[in-house]
Design a protein around this motif. Structure first.
Motif, PDB file in Angstrom:
ATOM      1  N   VAL A  75       1.072  -1.154  -0.064  1.00 16.32           N
ATOM      2  CA  VAL A  75      -0.031  -0.646   0.047  1.00 16.32           C
ATOM      3  C   VAL A  75       0.696   1.247   0.132  1.00 16.32           C
ATOM      4  CG1 VAL A  75      -1.688   1.009   1.171  1.00 16.32           C
ATOM      5  CG2 VAL A  75      -2.193  -1.564   1.015  1.00 16.32           C
ATOM      6  N   ASN A  76       0.717   2.334  -1.165  1.00 15.60           N
ATOM      7  CA  ASN A  76       1.753   3.566  -1.503  1.00 15.60           C
ATOM      8  C   ASN A  76       0.469   4.300  -0.572  1.00 15.60           C
ATOM      9  OD1 ASN A  76       4.028   2.416  -2.866  1.00 15.60           O
ATOM     10  ND2 ASN A  76       2.484   2.140  -4.479  1.00 15.60           N
ATOM     11  N   ALA A  77       0.977   4.616   0.517  1.00 16.96           N
ATOM     12  CA  ALA A  77       0.519   5.605   1.585  1.00 16.96           C
ATOM     13  C   ALA A  77       0.738   6.943   1.648  1.00 16.96           C
ATOM     14  CB  ALA A  77      -0.290   5.689   2.755  1.00 16.96           C
ATOM     15  N   SER A  78       2.031   7.024   1.057  1.00 18.54           N
ATOM     16  CA  SER A  78       3.240   8.129   1.287  1.00 18.54           C
ATOM     17  C   SER A  78       2.348   8.804   0.414  1.00 18.54           C
ATOM     18  CB  SER A  78       4.917   7.376   1.213  1.00 18.54           C
ATOM     19  OG  SER A  78       4.935   7.524   0.352  1.00 18.54           O
ATOM     20  N   GLY A  79       2.934  10.778   0.919  1.00 16.89           N
ATOM     21  CA  GLY A  79       2.755  11.714   0.364  1.00 16.89           C
ATOM     22  C   GLY A  79       2.122  12.684   0.803  1.00 16.89           C
ATOM     23  N   GLY A  80       1.365  13.568  -0.112  1.00 22.92           N
ATOM     24  CA  GLY A  80       0.523  14.289   0.602  1.00 22.92           C
ATOM     25  C   GLY A  80       0.681  15.602   0.189  1.00 22.92           C
ATOM     26  N   LEU A  81       0.631  16.993   0.697  1.00 24.62           N
ATOM     27  CA  LEU A  81       1.288  18.106   0.151  1.00 24.62           C
ATOM     28  C   LEU A  81       2.957  18.237   1.297  1.00 24.62           C
ATOM     29  CD1 LEU A  81      -2.768  20.293   1.221  1.00 24.62           C
ATOM     30  CD2 LEU A  81      -0.656  20.114  -0.998  1.00 24.62           C
ATOM     31  N   PRO A  82       3.523  18.649   0.715  1.00 29.07           N
ATOM     32  CA  PRO A  82       5.306  18.815   0.420  1.00 29.07           C
ATOM     33  C   PRO A  82       4.891  20.063   1.700  1.00 29.07           C
ATOM     34  CG  PRO A  82       5.099  19.704  -1.310  1.00 29.07           C
ATOM     35  CD  PRO A  82       3.554  18.816  -0.968  1.00 29.07           C
ATOM     36  N   GLN A  98       8.925  23.190  -6.631  1.00 24.62           N
ATOM     37  CA  GLN A  98       7.215  22.876  -5.403  1.00 24.62           C
ATOM     38  C   GLN A  98       7.172  21.800  -6.820  1.00 24.62           C
ATOM     39  OE1 GLN A  98       4.103  25.169  -7.227  1.00 24.62           O
ATOM     40  NE2 GLN A  98       3.295  25.457  -5.124  1.00 24.62           N
ATOM     41  N   TRP A  99       7.048  21.701  -7.960  1.00 25.32           N
ATOM     42  CA  TRP A  99       6.415  20.939  -8.994  1.00 25.32           C
ATOM     43  C   TRP A  99       7.735  19.650  -8.702  1.00 25.32           C
ATOM     44  CZ3 TRP A  99       2.782  20.065 -12.896  1.00 25.32           C
ATOM     45  CH2 TRP A  99       1.757  21.266 -12.692  1.00 25.32           C
ATOM     46  N   GLN A 100       8.392  19.610  -8.413  1.00 26.57           N
ATOM     47  CA  GLN A 100       9.886  17.983  -8.523  1.00 26.57           C
ATOM     48  C   GLN A 100       9.006  18.430  -7.019  1.00 26.57           C
ATOM     49  OE1 GLN A 100      13.463  19.909  -8.619  1.00 26.57           O
ATOM     50  NE2 GLN A 100      13.281  19.235 -11.357  1.00 26.57           N
ATOM     51  N   THR A 101       9.076  18.430  -5.979  1.00 22.88           N
ATOM     52  CA  THR A 101       8.614  17.775  -4.376  1.00 22.88           C
ATOM     53  C   THR A 101       7.231  17.220  -4.885  1.00 22.88           C
ATOM     54  OG1 THR A 101      10.348  19.902  -3.916  1.00 22.88           O
ATOM     55  CG2 THR A 101       8.649  18.280  -1.698  1.00 22.88           C
ATOM     56  N   ASN A 102       6.710  17.585  -5.163  1.00 19.67           N
ATOM     57  CA  ASN A 102       5.656  17.308  -5.236  1.00 19.67           C
ATOM     58  C   ASN A 102       4.982  16.092  -6.313  1.00 19.67           C
ATOM     59  OD1 ASN A 102       2.500  18.512  -4.237  1.00 19.67           O
ATOM     60  ND2 ASN A 102       3.125  20.460  -4.626  1.00 19.67           N
ATOM     61  N   LEU A 103       6.261  15.686  -7.195  1.00 16.81           N
ATOM     62  CA  LEU A 103       5.930  14.448  -7.825  1.00 16.81           C
ATOM     63  C   LEU A 103       6.850  13.245  -7.553  1.00 16.81           C
ATOM     64  CD1 LEU A 103       6.738  15.815 -11.501  1.00 16.81           C
ATOM     65  CD2 LEU A 103       5.129  15.110 -11.049  1.00 16.81           C
ATOM     66  N   ASN A 106       4.398  12.221  -4.582  1.00 15.12           N
ATOM     67  CA  ASN A 106       3.071  11.496  -4.438  1.00 15.12           C
ATOM     68  C   ASN A 106       3.187  10.572  -5.550  1.00 15.12           C
ATOM     69  OD1 ASN A 106       1.228  13.117  -2.717  1.00 15.12           O
ATOM     70  ND2 ASN A 106       2.251  14.844  -3.130  1.00 15.12           N
ATOM     71  N   LEU A 107       4.196  10.788  -6.400  1.00 14.47           N
ATOM     72  CA  LEU A 107       4.267   9.645  -7.358  1.00 14.47           C
ATOM     73  C   LEU A 107       5.380   8.812  -7.457  1.00 14.47           C
ATOM     74  CD1 LEU A 107       3.437   8.660 -10.394  1.00 14.47           C
ATOM     75  CD2 LEU A 107       4.565  10.911 -11.551  1.00 14.47           C
ATOM     76  N   LEU A 108       6.329   9.623  -7.504  1.00 20.67           N
ATOM     77  CA  LEU A 108       8.348   8.784  -7.539  1.00 20.67           C
ATOM     78  C   LEU A 108       8.812   7.906  -6.352  1.00 20.67           C
ATOM     79  CD1 LEU A 108       9.810  11.329  -9.063  1.00 20.67           C
ATOM     80  CD2 LEU A 108       8.938   9.790 -10.386  1.00 20.67           C
ATOM     81  N   GLY A 109       7.587   8.135  -5.235  1.00 23.01           N
ATOM     82  CA  GLY A 109       7.715   7.061  -3.901  1.00 23.01           C
ATOM     83  C   GLY A 109       7.593   6.134  -4.395  1.00 23.01           C
ATOM     84  N   ALA A 110       5.763   6.358  -4.688  1.00 15.44           N
ATOM     85  CA  ALA A 110       5.254   4.757  -5.505  1.00 15.44           C
ATOM     86  C   ALA A 110       5.949   4.055  -6.298  1.00 15.44           C
ATOM     87  CB  ALA A 110       3.701   5.325  -5.806  1.00 15.44           C
ATOM     88  N   ASN A 179      -3.562  15.298   8.994  1.00 15.66           N
ATOM     89  CA  ASN A 179      -2.739  16.426   8.660  1.00 15.66           C
ATOM     90  C   ASN A 179      -2.263  16.807   7.131  1.00 15.66           C
ATOM     91  OD1 ASN A 179      -0.638  14.797   7.985  1.00 15.66           O
ATOM     92  ND2 ASN A 179       0.589  14.961   9.287  1.00 15.66           N
ATOM     93  N   PHE A 180      -2.958  16.695   6.517  1.00  9.05           N
ATOM     94  CA  PHE A 180      -3.155  17.609   5.582  1.00  9.05           C
ATOM     95  C   PHE A 180      -3.568  18.281   5.065  1.00  9.05           C
ATOM     96  CE2 PHE A 180      -4.633  18.315   1.033  1.00  9.05           C
ATOM     97  CZ  PHE A 180      -4.091  17.709  -0.057  1.00  9.05           C
ATOM     98  N   PHE A 181      -4.394  19.047   5.943  1.00  4.15           N
ATOM     99  CA  PHE A 181      -4.306  20.658   5.981  1.00  4.15           C
ATOM    100  C   PHE A 181      -3.833  20.957   7.079  1.00  4.15           C
ATOM    101  CE2 PHE A 181      -8.388  19.012   3.712  1.00  4.15           C
ATOM    102  CZ  PHE A 181      -8.471  19.546   2.875  1.00  4.15           C
ATOM    103  N   ARG A 182      -3.134  20.477   7.416  1.00 11.47           N
ATOM    104  CA  ARG A 182      -2.223  21.320   8.692  1.00 11.47           C
ATOM    105  C   ARG A 182      -3.150  22.612   9.753  1.00 11.47           C
ATOM    106  NH1 ARG A 182       1.728  20.617   4.017  1.00 11.47           N
ATOM    107  NH2 ARG A 182       3.005  19.395   4.496  1.00 11.47           N
ATOM    108  N   ASP A 183      -4.108  22.142  10.185  1.00 11.98           N
ATOM    109  CA  ASP A 183      -3.840  22.869  10.811  1.00 11.98           C
ATOM    110  C   ASP A 183      -5.015  24.325  10.479  1.00 11.98           C
ATOM    111  OD1 ASP A 183      -4.340  20.759  12.807  1.00 11.98           O
ATOM    112  OD2 ASP A 183      -2.252  21.962  13.276  1.00 11.98           O
ATOM    113  N   GLN A 184      -4.948  24.561   8.464  1.00 10.94           N
ATOM    114  CA  GLN A 184      -5.801  25.117   8.744  1.00 10.94           C
ATOM    115  C   GLN A 184      -6.908  25.829   8.127  1.00 10.94           C
ATOM    116  OE1 GLN A 184      -4.202  28.506   7.671  1.00 10.94           O
ATOM    117  NE2 GLN A 184      -2.652  26.737   9.702  1.00 10.94           N
ATOM    118  N   MET A 185      -7.620  23.919   8.055  1.00 10.40           N
ATOM    119  CA  MET A 185      -8.961  24.001   7.509  1.00 10.40           C
ATOM    120  C   MET A 185     -10.088  24.917   8.503  1.00 10.40           C
ATOM    121  SD  MET A 185     -11.717  22.741   6.348  1.00 10.40           S
ATOM    122  CE  MET A 185     -10.722  21.323   5.438  1.00 10.40           C
ATOM    123  N   THR A 186     -10.912  25.413   8.093  1.00  9.14           N
ATOM    124  CA  THR A 186     -12.027  26.678   8.903  1.00  9.14           C
ATOM    125  C   THR A 186     -12.971  25.925   8.461  1.00  9.14           C
ATOM    126  OG1 THR A 186     -12.802  28.059   6.013  1.00  9.14           O
ATOM    127  CG2 THR A 186     -10.682  28.571   7.530  1.00  9.14           C
TER     128      THR A 186
END
Length: 238
Positions: A75-82, A98-103, A106-110, A179-186
């Motif tokens: 199960v490739n569950a690692s990822g999320g907003l960097p 930013q793009w390299q970190t997200n890729l 959320n992709l290359l780790g899997a 913790n996806f939204f890092r306490d920024q959810m209103t």
């Protein structure tokens, strides 16, 4: 016979819930995370094996694979907003970072983790990767990475199918308990996301854990190459 499952990013949120669901079935579960203290604590709490591993680091991924024998599910569950990329450099360099970190996250780790354990998978095994509704909603570099994850999954399924191995993506909608939204959810944003659903509730990490468990079960052996949307109807397919 005891099954063996590897869950990357298994120390919190969705990954932890998936590991907990498999562990409840007396499965031998391995979880990974980047921080030794978190990995050790979570492994002890869940009664599973913990391995410190950054899924984007080829050397660490190879060392992880060397510790494993046969796998019934990955199960490739690692990822999320960097974490925020420093913005004090040239604008184009910051955008590229930013793009390299997200890729990577959320992709290359899997991709790397799956490639490293291919020889551990046997007929009846499953590969499950965690995607996002952001792939359908113009989610910028994060959404693009998750869309690429689904495209990669389709080709992976074609490669593994003749060997009796399934490969699917769970595309998660709005999920609480992470913790996806890092306490920024209103409250306003929460209410808007819930209002988009048909069943008028947010998703839970247990929803995703149960879906992953099903996709690795005998009842899902003819489901492969799919993106399974778990979002309460916020995004529908036909």
């Amino acid at each position: 016979m005891t099954r063996t499952v590897l869950v990357t990013g298994g120390t919190s949120g969705i990954g932890r819930a998936i590991a907990e669901r498999f562990a409840a079935d007396r499965t031998e579960v391995y979880i990974t995370g980047r921080h030794p203290d978190t990995v050790e604590r979570t492994a002890k709490e869940l009664g599973v094996h913990g391995v410190v591993c950054d899924a984007t680091d080829p050397g660490q991924v190879a060392a992880l694979a060397a510790r494993l024998s046969e796998l019934d599910a990955l199960v490739n569950a690692s990822g999320g907003l960097p974490e925020a990329v420093p913005g004090d450099g040239p604008a184009l360099e910051a955008l590229l970072a930013q793009w390299q970190t997200n890729l990577a996250q959320n992709l290359l780790g899997a991709v790397l983790t799956t490639a490293s354990v291919l020889d551990k998978l046997t007929s009846g095994s499953s590969v499950i990767s965690i995607g996002s509704i952001g792939a359908e909603r113009g989610g910028g570099s994060y959404g693009a990475a998750k869309a690429a994850l689904a495209a990669w999954n389709a080709s992976l399924s074609r490669e593994l199918g003749p060997h009796g191995i399934t490969s699917n993506v769970i595309s998660a909608g709005y999920i609480t308990g992470t913790n996806f939204f890092r306490d920024q959810m209103t409250d306003e944003r929460h209410n808007a996301l819930v209002d988009e659903t048909h069943n008028k509730r947010p998703g839970t990490v247990e929803d995703i854990g149960a879906t992953a468990y099903f996709l690795a079960s005998p009842g899902a052996r003819h489901i492969t190459g799919q993106t399974i949307h778990v979002n309460g109807g916020a995004f529908t397919t036909r």
